[in-house]
Write a protein that holds these residues in place. Structure first.
Motif, PDB file in Angstrom:
ATOM      1  N   ALA A   1       1.051  -1.200  -0.077  1.00 47.99           N
ATOM      2  CA  ALA A   1      -0.300   0.009  -0.131  1.00 47.99           C
ATOM      3  C   ALA A   1       0.924   1.418   0.342  1.00 47.99           C
ATOM      4  O   ALA A   1       2.472   1.511   0.094  1.00 47.99           O
ATOM      5  CB  ALA A   1      -0.864   0.787   1.519  1.00 47.99           C
ATOM      6  N   VAL A   2      -0.132   2.800  -0.607  1.00 46.73           N
ATOM      7  CA  VAL A   2       1.115   3.741  -0.286  1.00 46.73           C
ATOM      8  C   VAL A   2       0.974   4.146   0.703  1.00 46.73           C
ATOM      9  O   VAL A   2       0.312   4.857   1.576  1.00 46.73           O
ATOM     10  CB  VAL A   2       0.246   5.040  -1.490  1.00 46.73           C
ATOM     11  CG1 VAL A   2       1.145   5.729  -1.663  1.00 46.73           C
ATOM     12  CG2 VAL A   2       0.735   3.772  -2.960  1.00 46.73           C
ATOM     13  N   TRP A   3       1.789   4.795   1.193  1.00 41.81           N
ATOM     14  CA  TRP A   3       2.305   6.271   2.142  1.00 41.81           C
ATOM     15  C   TRP A   3       2.041   7.932   1.468  1.00 41.81           C
ATOM     16  O   TRP A   3       3.209   7.127   0.054  1.00 41.81           O
ATOM     17  CB  TRP A   3       3.550   6.207   2.621  1.00 41.81           C
ATOM     18  CG  TRP A   3       3.708   5.137   3.874  1.00 41.81           C
ATOM     19  CD1 TRP A   3       3.389   3.464   3.120  1.00 41.81           C
ATOM     20  CD2 TRP A   3       3.100   4.495   5.280  1.00 41.81           C
ATOM     21  NE1 TRP A   3       3.333   2.928   4.494  1.00 41.81           N
ATOM     22  CE2 TRP A   3       2.927   3.809   6.247  1.00 41.81           C
ATOM     23  CE3 TRP A   3       2.958   5.643   6.454  1.00 41.81           C
ATOM     24  CZ2 TRP A   3       3.095   3.135   6.531  1.00 41.81           C
ATOM     25  CZ3 TRP A   3       2.762   5.596   7.351  1.00 41.81           C
ATOM     26  CH2 TRP A   3       2.409   4.312   7.714  1.00 41.81           C
ATOM     27  N   ARG A   4       1.739   8.407   2.157  1.00 38.94           N
ATOM     28  CA  ARG A   4       1.899   9.501   1.669  1.00 38.94           C
ATOM     29  C   ARG A   4       2.408  10.822   1.928  1.00 38.94           C
ATOM     30  O   ARG A   4       2.206  10.942   3.256  1.00 38.94           O
ATOM     31  CB  ARG A   4       0.611  10.386   0.598  1.00 38.94           C
ATOM     32  CG  ARG A   4       0.332   9.165   0.062  1.00 38.94           C
ATOM     33  CD  ARG A   4      -1.286   9.620  -0.940  1.00 38.94           C
ATOM     34  NE  ARG A   4      -1.887   9.317  -2.003  1.00 38.94           N
ATOM     35  CZ  ARG A   4      -2.470   7.319  -1.700  1.00 38.94           C
ATOM     36  NH1 ARG A   4      -2.282   7.077  -1.085  1.00 38.94           N
ATOM     37  NH2 ARG A   4      -2.663   6.846  -2.958  1.00 38.94           N
ATOM     38  N   LEU A   5       2.409  11.485   1.650  1.00 38.86           N
ATOM     39  CA  LEU A   5       3.797  13.121   2.614  1.00 38.86           C
ATOM     40  C   LEU A   5       2.785  13.989   2.035  1.00 38.86           C
ATOM     41  O   LEU A   5       2.753  14.454   0.560  1.00 38.86           O
ATOM     42  CB  LEU A   5       5.033  13.192   2.316  1.00 38.86           C
ATOM     43  CG  LEU A   5       5.572  14.482   2.680  1.00 38.86           C
ATOM     44  CD1 LEU A   5       5.258  14.735   4.185  1.00 38.86           C
ATOM     45  CD2 LEU A   5       7.207  14.839   2.171  1.00 38.86           C
ATOM     46  N   ASP A   6       2.169  14.626   2.619  1.00 33.90           N
ATOM     47  CA  ASP A   6       1.629  16.184   2.716  1.00 33.90           C
ATOM     48  C   ASP A   6       1.920  17.504   2.875  1.00 33.90           C
ATOM     49  O   ASP A   6       2.337  17.504   3.903  1.00 33.90           O
ATOM     50  CB  ASP A   6      -0.071  15.798   3.118  1.00 33.90           C
ATOM     51  CG  ASP A   6      -1.164  17.605   2.771  1.00 33.90           C
ATOM     52  OD1 ASP A   6      -0.314  18.224   2.335  1.00 33.90           O
ATOM     53  OD2 ASP A   6      -2.001  17.203   2.731  1.00 33.90           O
ATOM     54  N   ARG A   7       2.848  17.716   1.918  1.00 32.21           N
ATOM     55  CA  ARG A   7       3.846  19.045   2.358  1.00 32.21           C
ATOM     56  C   ARG A   7       3.200  20.105   2.955  1.00 32.21           C
ATOM     57  O   ARG A   7       3.459  20.361   3.531  1.00 32.21           O
ATOM     58  CB  ARG A   7       4.487  19.240   1.085  1.00 32.21           C
ATOM     59  CG  ARG A   7       5.657  17.792   0.758  1.00 32.21           C
ATOM     60  CD  ARG A   7       6.704  18.807  -0.357  1.00 32.21           C
ATOM     61  NE  ARG A   7       7.716  17.664  -0.521  1.00 32.21           N
ATOM     62  CZ  ARG A   7       7.970  17.095  -1.517  1.00 32.21           C
ATOM     63  NH1 ARG A   7       7.675  17.355  -3.771  1.00 32.21           N
ATOM     64  NH2 ARG A   7       9.283  16.073  -1.591  1.00 32.21           N
ATOM     65  N   MET A   8       2.219  20.202   1.765  1.00 28.28           N
ATOM     66  CA  MET A   8       1.473  21.784   2.901  1.00 28.28           C
ATOM     67  C   MET A   8       0.918  21.632   3.519  1.00 28.28           C
ATOM     68  O   MET A   8       1.326  21.832   4.466  1.00 28.28           O
ATOM     69  CB  MET A   8      -0.118  21.843   1.560  1.00 28.28           C
ATOM     70  CG  MET A   8       0.818  22.420   0.075  1.00 28.28           C
ATOM     71  SD  MET A   8       1.788  23.667  -0.059  1.00 28.28           S
ATOM     72  CE  MET A   8      -0.084  25.151   1.046  1.00 28.28           C
ATOM     73  N   ALA A   9       0.316  20.377   4.082  1.00 25.92           N
ATOM     74  CA  ALA A   9      -0.101  20.033   5.360  1.00 25.92           C
ATOM     75  C   ALA A   9       0.966  19.628   6.704  1.00 25.92           C
ATOM     76  O   ALA A   9       0.556  19.557   7.713  1.00 25.92           O
ATOM     77  CB  ALA A   9      -1.264  19.173   6.144  1.00 25.92           C
ATOM     78  N   GLN A  10       1.919  19.252   6.092  1.00 30.18           N
ATOM     79  CA  GLN A  10       3.283  18.789   6.574  1.00 30.18           C
ATOM     80  C   GLN A  10       2.375  17.042   7.722  1.00 30.18           C
ATOM     81  O   GLN A  10       2.779  17.509   8.998  1.00 30.18           O
ATOM     82  CB  GLN A  10       3.934  19.400   8.095  1.00 30.18           C
ATOM     83  CG  GLN A  10       4.620  20.263   7.515  1.00 30.18           C
ATOM     84  CD  GLN A  10       5.394  21.997   8.456  1.00 30.18           C
ATOM     85  OE1 GLN A  10       5.214  21.042   8.816  1.00 30.18           O
ATOM     86  NE2 GLN A  10       5.615  22.611   7.838  1.00 30.18           N
ATOM     87  N   LYS A  11       2.255  16.409   7.003  1.00 25.67           N
ATOM     88  CA  LYS A  11       1.692  15.260   7.721  1.00 25.67           C
ATOM     89  C   LYS A  11       1.870  13.849   7.119  1.00 25.67           C
ATOM     90  O   LYS A  11       2.043  14.136   5.664  1.00 25.67           O
ATOM     91  CB  LYS A  11       0.089  14.806   7.590  1.00 25.67           C
ATOM     92  CG  LYS A  11      -1.020  16.329   8.990  1.00 25.67           C
ATOM     93  CD  LYS A  11      -2.022  16.446   8.161  1.00 25.67           C
ATOM     94  CE  LYS A  11      -2.692  17.260   9.283  1.00 25.67           C
ATOM     95  NZ  LYS A  11      -2.325  17.481  10.622  1.00 25.67           N
ATOM     96  N   VAL A  12       1.980  12.941   7.287  1.00 27.65           N
ATOM     97  CA  VAL A  12       2.070  11.691   6.623  1.00 27.65           C
ATOM     98  C   VAL A  12       0.756  11.038   6.495  1.00 27.65           C
ATOM     99  O   VAL A  12       0.142  10.487   7.506  1.00 27.65           O
ATOM    100  CB  VAL A  12       3.456  10.545   7.302  1.00 27.65           C
ATOM    101  CG1 VAL A  12       3.089   9.508   6.104  1.00 27.65           C
ATOM    102  CG2 VAL A  12       4.454  11.062   6.822  1.00 27.65           C
ATOM    103  N   ILE A  13       0.396  10.346   5.509  1.00 28.18           N
ATOM    104  CA  ILE A  13      -0.621  10.264   5.571  1.00 28.18           C
ATOM    105  C   ILE A  13      -0.481   8.476   5.000  1.00 28.18           C
ATOM    106  O   ILE A  13      -0.334   7.879   3.883  1.00 28.18           O
ATOM    107  CB  ILE A  13      -1.297   9.921   3.776  1.00 28.18           C
ATOM    108  CG1 ILE A  13      -1.764  12.123   4.463  1.00 28.18           C
ATOM    109  CG2 ILE A  13      -3.117   9.286   3.526  1.00 28.18           C
ATOM    110  CD1 ILE A  13      -2.442  11.845   3.049  1.00 28.18           C
ATOM    111  N   ALA A  14      -1.197   7.398   6.229  1.00 31.70           N
ATOM    112  CA  ALA A  14      -0.553   5.789   5.875  1.00 31.70           C
ATOM    113  C   ALA A  14      -2.052   5.280   5.333  1.00 31.70           C
ATOM    114  O   ALA A  14      -2.609   5.890   4.939  1.00 31.70           O
ATOM    115  CB  ALA A  14      -0.780   5.473   7.835  1.00 31.70           C
ATOM    116  N   PRO A  15      -1.784   4.272   5.017  1.00 36.23           N
ATOM    117  CA  PRO A  15      -2.463   3.366   4.048  1.00 36.23           C
ATOM    118  C   PRO A  15      -3.335   3.535   4.584  1.00 36.23           C
ATOM    119  O   PRO A  15      -4.867   2.902   3.434  1.00 36.23           O
ATOM    120  CB  PRO A  15      -2.013   1.862   3.535  1.00 36.23           C
ATOM    121  CG  PRO A  15       0.043   2.226   4.112  1.00 36.23           C
ATOM    122  CD  PRO A  15       0.035   3.227   5.180  1.00 36.23           C
TER     123      PRO A  15
END
Length: 228
Positions: free
Chosen positions: A129-143
């Motif tokens: 599954a894909v992990w995502r870095l939301d740069r604007m929000a400074q958050k990591v989004i888990a699968p």
């Protein structure tokens, strides 16, 4: 295909030593632990790619140890033990082991079992599954959709892993990006930063954090990690 790193947890020191040499000759980096307590207190012990576990261990019993290892992630686990009993095989598999081999067993057979299980584990990871870095929000989004707030240091580390695209990021690079001098900073400073990032993610999601230490080199994010 054998794993890159492997832990042998077995109180039979002679057997563990010879198995370790056999696997190292085939390109595997091996760590040997004579009992479960030493394994559980070792730094980065859970980050090995594979585990070969005896059942009759001083300290925590082998079956309970398998449960602990399995909670940490999908790494391959092969049991090599002389324990006998009608319920042993079922207990081992229910605890989370992938395969059970009864001693005495040839090293070649152990290596074949490791290779078969590791191949299956890696095949499963290819559909990760894909992990995502939301740069604007400074958050990591888990699968699983959990959104994890990042500190400034966390963000620096995650950006390094995004740029690496699955490759190992060296300790030198990570220290420099954190504004530290790799020539003078102790390894435990970087280790603490990585530990805080890992714990921040683990508290927010049930997804296994695919962040692994590469001995004497650096760290690797083995899951799919992209910036959005």
């Amino acid at each position: 295909m054998l794993p890159s790193t492997l832990a042998i947890i077995d109180d039979d020191r002679e057997y563990a030593e010879y198995l370790s040499k056999f696997l190292e000759e085939r390109g595997v980096s091996v760590r040997v632990f004579p009992d479960s307590d030493e394994f559980l207190t070792a730094r980065d012990a859970y980050e090995c790619d594979f585990f070969v576990v005896d059942l009759n261990l001083p300290g925590v019993d082998g079956v309970d140890l398998i449960r602990l290892i399995r909670r940490k992630g999908p790494a391959g686990i092969v049991v090599v033990s002389g324990r006998v009993g009608s319920d042993v095989f079922e207990a081992v598999l229910r605890a989370g082991a992938d395969m059970y081999l009864m001693k005495p067993v040839r090293f070649e057979q152990v290596a074949l079992a490791i290779e078969a299980v590791h191949r299956r584990v890696e095949s499963g990871r290819s559909q990760v599954a894909v992990w995502r870095l939301d740069r604007m929000a400074q958050k990591v989004i888990a699968p699983d959709g959990a959104r994890i707030d990042l500190s400034s240091n966390d963000l620096v580390l995650v950006e390094c892993f995004v740029a690496a695209d699955g490759a190992t990021v060296t300790r030198t690079t990570l220290c420099e990006r954190l504004g530290r001098d790799p020539a003078t900073e102790a390894d435990n400073v970087l280790h603490a930063a990585i530990y805080r990032l890992r714990r921040r993610i683990e508290r927010a999601t049930s997804s296994t954090v695919p962040l692994h230490s590469e001995a004497k080199v650096g760290y690797t994010f083995r899951g799919k990690l992209v910036a959005v």
